[in-house]
Design a protein around this motif. Structure first.
Motif, short mmCIF file in Angstrom:
data_model
loop_
_atom_site.label_atom_id
_atom_site.label_comp_id
_atom_site.label_asym_id
_atom_site.label_seq_id
_atom_site.Cartn_x
_atom_site.Cartn_y
_atom_site.Cartn_z
N ASN A 62 6.04 24.51 -15.42
CA ASN A 62 6.94 23.70 -14.60
C ASN A 62 7.70 24.61 -13.66
O ASN A 62 8.58 25.35 -14.09
CB ASN A 62 7.90 22.91 -15.50
CG ASN A 62 8.91 22.11 -14.70
OD1 ASN A 62 8.77 21.90 -13.49
ND2 ASN A 62 9.95 21.64 -15.37
N ARG A 63 7.38 24.56 -12.36
CA ARG A 63 8.08 25.37 -11.37
C ARG A 63 9.12 24.55 -10.60
O ARG A 63 9.66 25.03 -9.61
CB ARG A 63 7.06 25.97 -10.39
CG ARG A 63 6.24 27.11 -10.96
CD ARG A 63 7.09 28.30 -11.29
NE ARG A 63 6.29 29.46 -11.66
CZ ARG A 63 6.80 30.61 -12.09
NH1 ARG A 63 8.11 30.73 -12.19
NH2 ARG A 63 6.03 31.63 -12.40
N THR A 64 9.40 23.34 -11.05
CA THR A 64 10.40 22.52 -10.38
C THR A 64 11.77 22.77 -11.02
O THR A 64 11.90 23.53 -11.98
CB THR A 64 10.06 21.03 -10.49
OG1 THR A 64 10.23 20.59 -11.85
CG2 THR A 64 8.61 20.78 -10.08
N SER A 65 12.78 22.11 -10.49
CA SER A 65 14.15 22.30 -10.98
C SER A 65 14.56 21.25 -12.01
O SER A 65 15.71 21.23 -12.45
CB SER A 65 15.14 22.25 -9.80
OG SER A 65 15.02 21.02 -9.10
N SER A 66 13.61 20.40 -12.42
CA SER A 66 13.92 19.34 -13.38
C SER A 66 12.90 19.34 -14.51
O SER A 66 11.77 19.83 -14.35
CB SER A 66 13.92 17.97 -12.70
OG SER A 66 14.83 17.93 -11.62
N ASP A 67 13.27 18.76 -15.65
CA ASP A 67 12.33 18.61 -16.76
C ASP A 67 11.19 17.68 -16.34
O ASP A 67 11.41 16.72 -15.59
CB ASP A 67 13.02 18.01 -17.99
CG ASP A 67 14.04 18.96 -18.60
OD1 ASP A 67 14.19 20.09 -18.10
OD2 ASP A 67 14.68 18.55 -19.59
N VAL A 68 9.99 17.97 -16.82
CA VAL A 68 8.85 17.09 -16.59
C VAL A 68 8.14 16.85 -17.92
O VAL A 68 8.17 17.70 -18.81
CB VAL A 68 7.85 17.67 -15.56
CG1 VAL A 68 8.51 17.85 -14.21
CG2 VAL A 68 7.26 18.98 -16.06
N THR A 69 7.51 15.70 -18.05
CA THR A 69 6.75 15.37 -19.26
C THR A 69 5.28 15.24 -18.90
O THR A 69 4.91 14.51 -17.98
CB THR A 69 7.25 14.06 -19.89
OG1 THR A 69 8.61 14.22 -20.29
CG2 THR A 69 6.42 13.71 -21.12
N VAL A 70 4.44 15.97 -19.64
CA VAL A 70 3.00 15.96 -19.42
C VAL A 70 2.34 15.18 -20.56
O VAL A 70 2.61 15.44 -21.73
CB VAL A 70 2.43 17.38 -19.36
CG1 VAL A 70 0.91 17.34 -19.11
CG2 VAL A 70 3.12 18.21 -18.29
N THR A 71 1.48 14.24 -20.22
CA THR A 71 0.72 13.47 -21.20
C THR A 71 -0.75 13.82 -21.06
O THR A 71 -1.30 13.78 -19.95
CB THR A 71 0.93 11.96 -21.01
OG1 THR A 71 2.32 11.65 -21.17
CG2 THR A 71 0.11 11.17 -22.03
N VAL A 72 -1.38 14.17 -22.18
CA VAL A 72 -2.77 14.62 -22.18
C VAL A 72 -3.61 13.69 -23.05
O VAL A 72 -3.21 13.36 -24.18
CB VAL A 72 -2.89 16.07 -22.70
CG1 VAL A 72 -4.33 16.56 -22.61
CG2 VAL A 72 -1.96 17.00 -21.94
N ARG A 73 -4.77 13.29 -22.54
CA ARG A 73 -5.71 12.46 -23.30
C ARG A 73 -7.07 13.16 -23.30
O ARG A 73 -7.53 13.62 -22.25
CB ARG A 73 -5.82 11.06 -22.67
CG ARG A 73 -4.51 10.30 -22.63
CD ARG A 73 -4.69 8.95 -21.94
NE ARG A 73 -3.43 8.20 -21.88
CZ ARG A 73 -2.54 8.32 -20.91
NH1 ARG A 73 -2.75 9.17 -19.90
NH2 ARG A 73 -1.42 7.60 -20.93
N LEU A 74 -7.72 13.16 -24.47
CA LEU A 74 -8.97 13.91 -24.61
C LEU A 74 -9.97 13.16 -25.48
O LEU A 74 -9.59 12.42 -26.39
CB LEU A 74 -8.70 15.27 -25.28
CG LEU A 74 -7.75 16.23 -24.57
CD1 LEU A 74 -7.30 17.31 -25.54
CD2 LEU A 74 -8.41 16.85 -23.35
#
Length: 201
Positions: A178-190
């Protein structure tokens, strides 16, 4: 007058002792360089000891981070618009079977994480990952059996869908940062031909 603090002649090191000590120190330094410093700092592991100790993977991650930082400094790259031949579009993936695994994680500003699949050579895994209200940098890569490969990299990407085909037997997956200034949430499906999926960093 006798000086008690002055060393006796027999206590002084001989040239032979000095040479021996120098050789031992040089050999020890070279051993540390080859088995510890090179694997952990540069992912160079000529003896294989570094990978056994987990140092080589540390060096690989450092190299990835260095490449990522250099690319970020050079220019801001727009979201990836195309993929290599190992990917398919989300439209092609529609109507496919249910996902085998699905998980989410949150990245704080500057934080990175790596997840990998254990796959045999030529095995395929369908993936779909997305970022909630944000973008990430990523590196899709693999390693195992002395091999390593970078399949695809992206910067400022909101997500990706496709098929990963393992070039060799080993661990294949993603490093996200995450290179942004805010938290991010990543969702992964496999789903697909892999024996396990786990966080490795």
């Amino acid at each position: 007058m006798y000086n008690a603090d002055k060393p006796k002649a027999e206590d002084l090191p001989t040239p032979e002792k000095l040479v021996k000590s120098t050789v031992i120190a040089a050999v020890s330094a070279a051993a540390i360089l080859v088995t510890v410093v090179l694997p952990s700092e540069y992912a160079i592991d000529p003896t294989g000891i570094g990978r056994l100790l987990g140092l080589t993977e540390m060096g690989e991650i450092k190299n990835q981070l260095a490449e990522e930082a250099e690319a970020d400094q050079q220019a801001a790259v727009s979201p990836a618009g195309g993929f290599m031949s190992l990917f398919v579009s989300s439209a092609q993936a529609q109507g496919a079977p249910a996902w085998q695994d699905e998980f989410s994680f949150t990245l704080t500003p500057g934080q990175g994480v790596e997840w990998k699949l254990a796959m045999d050579k030529d095995a395929e895994a369908v993936f779909d990952w997305s970022v909630s209200e944000g973008v990430v940098n990523y590196d899709l890569h693999g390693d195992g059996g002395g091999n390593s490969i970078s399949y695809e990299k992206g910067r400022g990407v909101p997500g990706a869908t496709g098929v990963l085909k393992a070039k060799f037997t080993g661990s294949h997956g993603w490093f996200w940062r995450n290179r942004t200034s805010s938290d991010v949430t990543v969702t992964v499906r496999l789903r697909g031909a892999y024996s396990s999926v786990k966080q490795t960093y």
